[in-house]
Motif scaffolding. Sequence first.
Motif, short mmCIF file in Angstrom:
data_model
loop_
_atom_site.label_atom_id
_atom_site.label_comp_id
_atom_site.label_asym_id
_atom_site.label_seq_id
_atom_site.Cartn_x
_atom_site.Cartn_y
_atom_site.Cartn_z
N PRO A 1 0.82 -1.22 0.00
CA PRO A 1 0.00 0.00 0.00
C PRO A 1 0.85 1.27 0.00
N TYR A 2 0.30 2.30 -0.63
CA TYR A 2 0.95 3.61 -0.70
C TYR A 2 -0.03 4.70 -0.32
N VAL A 3 0.52 5.75 0.23
CA VAL A 3 -0.23 6.97 0.50
C VAL A 3 0.15 7.98 -0.57
N TRP A 4 -0.86 8.55 -1.22
CA TRP A 4 -0.62 9.64 -2.17
C TRP A 4 -1.01 10.94 -1.48
N LEU A 5 0.02 11.70 -1.13
CA LEU A 5 -0.17 13.00 -0.50
C LEU A 5 -0.20 14.05 -1.61
N ILE A 6 -1.29 14.79 -1.71
CA ILE A 6 -1.49 15.73 -2.81
C ILE A 6 -1.63 17.15 -2.25
N LEU B 1 4.09 8.11 -0.72
CA LEU B 1 4.69 7.67 0.54
C LEU B 1 4.47 6.17 0.73
N ASP B 2 5.44 5.53 1.34
CA ASP B 2 5.25 4.16 1.82
C ASP B 2 4.23 4.22 2.95
N ALA B 3 3.16 3.45 2.83
CA ALA B 3 2.07 3.55 3.81
C ALA B 3 2.51 3.16 5.22
N ALA B 4 3.49 2.28 5.33
CA ALA B 4 3.92 1.81 6.65
C ALA B 4 4.83 2.81 7.36
#
Length: 201
Positions: free
Chosen positions: A76-81, A139-142
């Motif tokens: 999983p990844y976080v996309w920070l916008i 971002l790496d979700a972890a």
Amino acid sequence: MATPVLSAERLAASYTYHAYRQLIDDLQAEGKTTGPQQSELLTNYTRLNVQRMHRLDKTVQLLPELREALAALRKPYVWLIITEGWCGDAAQIVPVLEAVAQASAGNITTHFLLRDDNLDLMDQYLTAGGRSIPKLVVLDAATLTEVANWGPRPATAQQMFLDLKSQDLPFEEFSTQLHGWYAKDKTQSTQRELLALLKSL
């Protein structure tokens, strides 16, 4: 050990796409837009941007190869916008980012931050010294450490932006030409660059 781009608490305080869109709608109802600068001009840009985002929400068709790359994600990844409601480029790109995330089977979650409320973050991702948006930070979700970043616009549009800027055109003409490019491109350049980004993860 890489440093997290932001804290989990700060990430939790970010906007979902729905909340970001609702914020813009609520401010529009008051004759306002996001950010500390308020003017009739910015409010009018925002009104146009709401129409652009609404249209793109309904019409974005993801490339088959982009869907394949999403299916191949193994973590999983976080996309920070980083964005603002008055930004025309953001209106052309943010719905595409959301469409990609929605097609990721939960492997990508989007989190939206307003540029002018988060200048410490924005200033880590300047484009030629400017606070150009939208900016995507993957971002790496972890760990919330950065694995990639992209933006503020596809390479072709960025070159066009620089060329138009150098001509010192009136903003309306500048904007008309740039948004004309987006209309003809139909999100294809943005999607292809996001495909390359996904393949690099």
